[in-house]
Design an enzyme around this catalytic site. Structure first.
Site, PDB file in Angstrom:
ATOM      1  N   TYR A  17      -5.223  22.931  19.443  1.00 52.43           N
ATOM      2  CA  TYR A  17      -5.985  21.995  18.613  1.00 52.43           C
ATOM      3  C   TYR A  17      -5.645  22.031  17.126  1.00 52.43           C
ATOM      4  O   TYR A  17      -6.211  21.276  16.343  1.00 52.43           O
ATOM      5  CB  TYR A  17      -7.490  22.250  18.795  1.00 52.43           C
ATOM      6  CG  TYR A  17      -7.944  22.055  20.231  1.00 52.43           C
ATOM      7  CD1 TYR A  17      -7.782  20.830  20.869  1.00 52.43           C
ATOM      8  CD2 TYR A  17      -8.510  23.099  20.958  1.00 52.43           C
ATOM      9  CE1 TYR A  17      -8.168  20.644  22.188  1.00 52.43           C
ATOM     10  CE2 TYR A  17      -8.906  22.930  22.274  1.00 52.43           C
ATOM     11  CZ  TYR A  17      -8.728  21.700  22.884  1.00 52.43           C
ATOM     12  OH  TYR A  17      -9.120  21.526  24.186  1.00 52.43           O
ATOM     13  N   ASN A  72     -13.566  10.779  19.694  1.00 51.51           N
ATOM     14  CA  ASN A  72     -13.015  11.905  20.446  1.00 51.51           C
ATOM     15  C   ASN A  72     -14.196  12.491  21.203  1.00 51.51           C
ATOM     16  O   ASN A  72     -14.987  13.262  20.642  1.00 51.51           O
ATOM     17  CB  ASN A  72     -12.368  12.952  19.537  1.00 51.51           C
ATOM     18  CG  ASN A  72     -11.746  14.081  20.359  1.00 51.51           C
ATOM     19  OD1 ASN A  72     -11.970  14.188  21.569  1.00 51.51           O
ATOM     20  ND2 ASN A  72     -10.974  14.934  19.703  1.00 51.51           N
ATOM     21  N   HIS A 125      -7.528  11.919  20.892  1.00 48.52           N
ATOM     22  CA  HIS A 125      -7.555  13.326  21.301  1.00 48.52           C
ATOM     23  C   HIS A 125      -6.539  14.086  20.467  1.00 48.52           C
ATOM     24  O   HIS A 125      -5.429  13.598  20.233  1.00 48.52           O
ATOM     25  CB  HIS A 125      -7.200  13.480  22.782  1.00 48.52           C
ATOM     26  CG  HIS A 125      -8.159  12.758  23.657  1.00 48.52           C
ATOM     27  ND1 HIS A 125      -9.418  13.230  23.911  1.00 48.52           N
ATOM     28  CD2 HIS A 125      -8.062  11.550  24.273  1.00 48.52           C
ATOM     29  CE1 HIS A 125     -10.061  12.346  24.673  1.00 48.52           C
ATOM     30  NE2 HIS A 125      -9.262  11.330  24.898  1.00 48.52           N
ATOM     31  N   PRO A 143     -18.405  17.419  22.246  1.00 51.71           N
ATOM     32  CA  PRO A 143     -18.752  18.823  22.371  1.00 51.71           C
ATOM     33  C   PRO A 143     -17.613  19.789  22.046  1.00 51.71           C
ATOM     34  O   PRO A 143     -16.453  19.543  22.382  1.00 51.71           O
ATOM     35  CB  PRO A 143     -19.162  18.970  23.847  1.00 51.71           C
ATOM     36  CG  PRO A 143     -18.588  17.790  24.529  1.00 51.71           C
ATOM     37  CD  PRO A 143     -18.544  16.688  23.512  1.00 51.71           C
ATOM     38  N   ASN A 144     -18.016  20.851  21.365  1.00 54.38           N
ATOM     39  CA  ASN A 144     -17.157  21.990  21.006  1.00 54.38           C
ATOM     40  C   ASN A 144     -16.170  21.710  19.883  1.00 54.38           C
ATOM     41  O   ASN A 144     -15.482  22.625  19.430  1.00 54.38           O
ATOM     42  CB  ASN A 144     -16.427  22.548  22.248  1.00 54.38           C
ATOM     43  CG  ASN A 144     -17.411  23.091  23.264  1.00 54.38           C
ATOM     44  OD1 ASN A 144     -18.262  23.877  22.918  1.00 54.38           O
ATOM     45  ND2 ASN A 144     -17.333  22.622  24.502  1.00 54.38           N
ATOM     46  N   GLU A 166      -9.876   5.472  21.026  1.00 57.07           N
ATOM     47  CA  GLU A 166     -10.079   6.806  21.609  1.00 57.07           C
ATOM     48  C   GLU A 166      -9.006   7.743  21.068  1.00 57.07           C
ATOM     49  O   GLU A 166      -7.823   7.382  21.060  1.00 57.07           O
ATOM     50  CB  GLU A 166      -9.970   6.701  23.133  1.00 57.07           C
ATOM     51  CG  GLU A 166     -10.080   8.040  23.837  1.00 57.07           C
ATOM     52  CD  GLU A 166      -9.911   7.911  25.360  1.00 57.07           C
ATOM     53  OE1 GLU A 166      -9.923   6.764  25.887  1.00 57.07           O
ATOM     54  OE2 GLU A 166      -9.745   8.954  26.011  1.00 57.07           O
ATOM     55  N   ARG A 206      -1.700  18.454  30.084  1.00 54.23           N
ATOM     56  CA  ARG A 206      -2.610  19.574  30.329  1.00 54.23           C
ATOM     57  C   ARG A 206      -3.100  19.552  31.786  1.00 54.23           C
ATOM     58  O   ARG A 206      -2.491  18.932  32.638  1.00 54.23           O
ATOM     59  CB  ARG A 206      -3.751  19.515  29.305  1.00 54.23           C
ATOM     60  CG  ARG A 206      -3.232  19.582  27.850  1.00 54.23           C
ATOM     61  CD  ARG A 206      -4.341  19.648  26.849  1.00 54.23           C
ATOM     62  NE  ARG A 206      -5.123  20.871  27.007  1.00 54.23           N
ATOM     63  CZ  ARG A 206      -6.302  21.075  26.414  1.00 54.23           C
ATOM     64  NH1 ARG A 206      -6.807  20.142  25.622  1.00 54.23           N
ATOM     65  NH2 ARG A 206      -6.950  22.206  26.609  1.00 54.23           N
ATOM     66  N   ARG A 226     -10.526  28.950  17.371  1.00 55.40           N
ATOM     67  CA  ARG A 226      -9.846  29.393  18.607  1.00 55.40           C
ATOM     68  C   ARG A 226      -8.789  28.366  18.982  1.00 55.40           C
ATOM     69  O   ARG A 226      -8.833  27.233  18.517  1.00 55.40           O
ATOM     70  CB  ARG A 226     -10.857  29.455  19.757  1.00 55.40           C
ATOM     71  CG  ARG A 226     -11.632  30.754  19.875  1.00 55.40           C
ATOM     72  CD  ARG A 226     -12.550  30.681  21.093  1.00 55.40           C
ATOM     73  NE  ARG A 226     -11.844  30.183  22.262  1.00 55.40           N
ATOM     74  CZ  ARG A 226     -12.366  29.347  23.178  1.00 55.40           C
ATOM     75  NH1 ARG A 226     -13.586  28.902  23.064  1.00 55.40           N
ATOM     76  NH2 ARG A 226     -11.651  28.962  24.212  1.00 55.40           N
ATOM     77  N   ALA A 272     -14.823  16.974  26.061  1.00 59.04           N
ATOM     78  CA  ALA A 272     -14.838  17.065  27.528  1.00 59.04           C
ATOM     79  C   ALA A 272     -15.617  15.923  28.177  1.00 59.04           C
ATOM     80  O   ALA A 272     -15.391  15.604  29.359  1.00 59.04           O
ATOM     81  CB  ALA A 272     -15.413  18.412  27.955  1.00 59.04           C
TER      82      ALA A 272
HETATM   83  O1  CA2 Z   1      -7.625  17.111  22.707  1.00 61.98           O
HETATM   84  C1  CA2 Z   1      -8.770  16.748  22.437  1.00 61.98           C
HETATM   85  O2  CA2 Z   1      -9.092  16.284  21.357  1.00 61.98           O
HETATM   86  C2  CA2 Z   1      -9.875  16.941  23.506  1.00 61.98           C
HETATM   87  O3  CA2 Z   1     -10.742  15.821  23.428  1.00 61.98           O
HETATM   88  C3  CA2 Z   1     -10.592  18.209  23.114  1.00 61.98           C
HETATM   89  C4  CA2 Z   1     -11.652  18.655  24.123  1.00 61.98           C
HETATM   90  C5  CA2 Z   1     -11.077  18.662  25.535  1.00 61.98           C
HETATM   91  O4  CA2 Z   1     -12.119  18.941  26.466  1.00 61.98           O
HETATM   92  C6  CA2 Z   1     -10.415  17.349  25.889  1.00 61.98           C
HETATM   93  O5  CA2 Z   1      -9.860  17.462  27.206  1.00 61.98           O
HETATM   94  C7  CA2 Z   1      -9.325  17.005  24.914  1.00 61.98           C
HETATM   95  C8  CA2 Z   1     -12.167  20.057  23.813  1.00 61.98           C
HETATM   96  C9  CA2 Z   1     -12.627  20.274  22.409  1.00 61.98           C
HETATM   97  C10 CA2 Z   1     -12.896  21.743  22.226  1.00 61.98           C
HETATM   98  O6  CA2 Z   1     -12.370  22.121  20.985  1.00 61.98           O
HETATM   99  C11 CA2 Z   1     -12.279  23.448  20.708  1.00 61.98           C
HETATM  100  C12 CA2 Z   1     -11.686  23.758  19.517  1.00 61.98           C
HETATM  101  C13 CA2 Z   1     -11.527  25.079  19.169  1.00 61.98           C
HETATM  102  C14 CA2 Z   1     -11.993  26.068  19.994  1.00 61.98           C
HETATM  103  C15 CA2 Z   1     -12.581  25.758  21.180  1.00 61.98           C
HETATM  104  C16 CA2 Z   1     -12.736  24.434  21.534  1.00 61.98           C
END
Ligand code: CA2
Length: 150
Positions: A24, A75, A101, A11-12, A99, A108, A19, A78
């Site tokens: 990221y 990946n 990230h 997700p996301n 896995e 974090r 953002r 969340a």
């Molecule tokens: O660091 C990673 O790849 C995560 O899997 C990314 C997830 C986060 O919940 C994990 O704890 C770590 C979140 C992905 C959301 O990505 C976004 C990218 C740009 C703007 C908003 C969200």
């Protein structure tokens, strides 16, 4: 036809590039897909790159990977920190999974320090941004066909 490596994004991750570039990176999900495809091609492999915001769809793809994929890069976004369903699907999946990230989840918030799915992974790569996906492809290449990659 050789089976592809499934690269599953949770997700996301479709919002990449829009953002939080400091967390990221600046690249989009499509940039990441292209990077994975290039890396796989260089190693004589193929990737099937997907993203979903839905836990059930990710579970269905992991189940599909049991017969249709040579390996998995996950990946889970969340869902990493919540999904027993993804863990169970991965435990039932005989193909090797890595896995990944983008961020270093251990530097974090404390709720990101626990991954439910790590137990089912051959290894975990985090904190290297998009490079982490390429490292995961290399790791899978070495696992799937030893001799083809470092
Ligand atoms: O660091 C990673 O790849 C995560 O899997 C990314 C997830 C986060 O919940 C994990 O704890 C770590 C979140 C992905 C959301 O990505 C976004 C990218 C740009 C703007 C908003 C969200």
């Amino acid at each position: 036809m050789a089976k592809p490596i499934y690269v599953l994004n949770g997700p996301n991750l479709n919002l990449l590039g829009s953002r939080e570039p400091e967390v990221y990176g600046k690249g989009t999900l499509d940039d990441l897909r292209q990077r994975c495809e290039r890396k796989a091609k260089a190693l004589g492999l193929k990737v099937d790159f997907r993203q979903s915001n839905h836990e059930g769809e990710l579970v269905a793809w992991i189940q599909e990977a049991r017969t249709d994929a040579a390996g998995l890069i996950v990946n889970a976004g969340a869902f990493t920190h919540t999904s027993i369903a993804m863990l169970d699907a991965l435990l039932a999946c005989p193909v090797p999974a890595v896995e990944v990230h983008l961020s270093n989840i251990f530097t974090r918030e404390p709720f990101r320090h626990r991954s439910y799915i790590s137990k089912a992974a051959e290894g975990v790569i985090c904190g290297f941004g998009a490079l982490g996906y390429e490292l995961a492809i290399e790791a899978l290449a070495a696992t799937i066909s030893p001799g083809k990659a470092g």
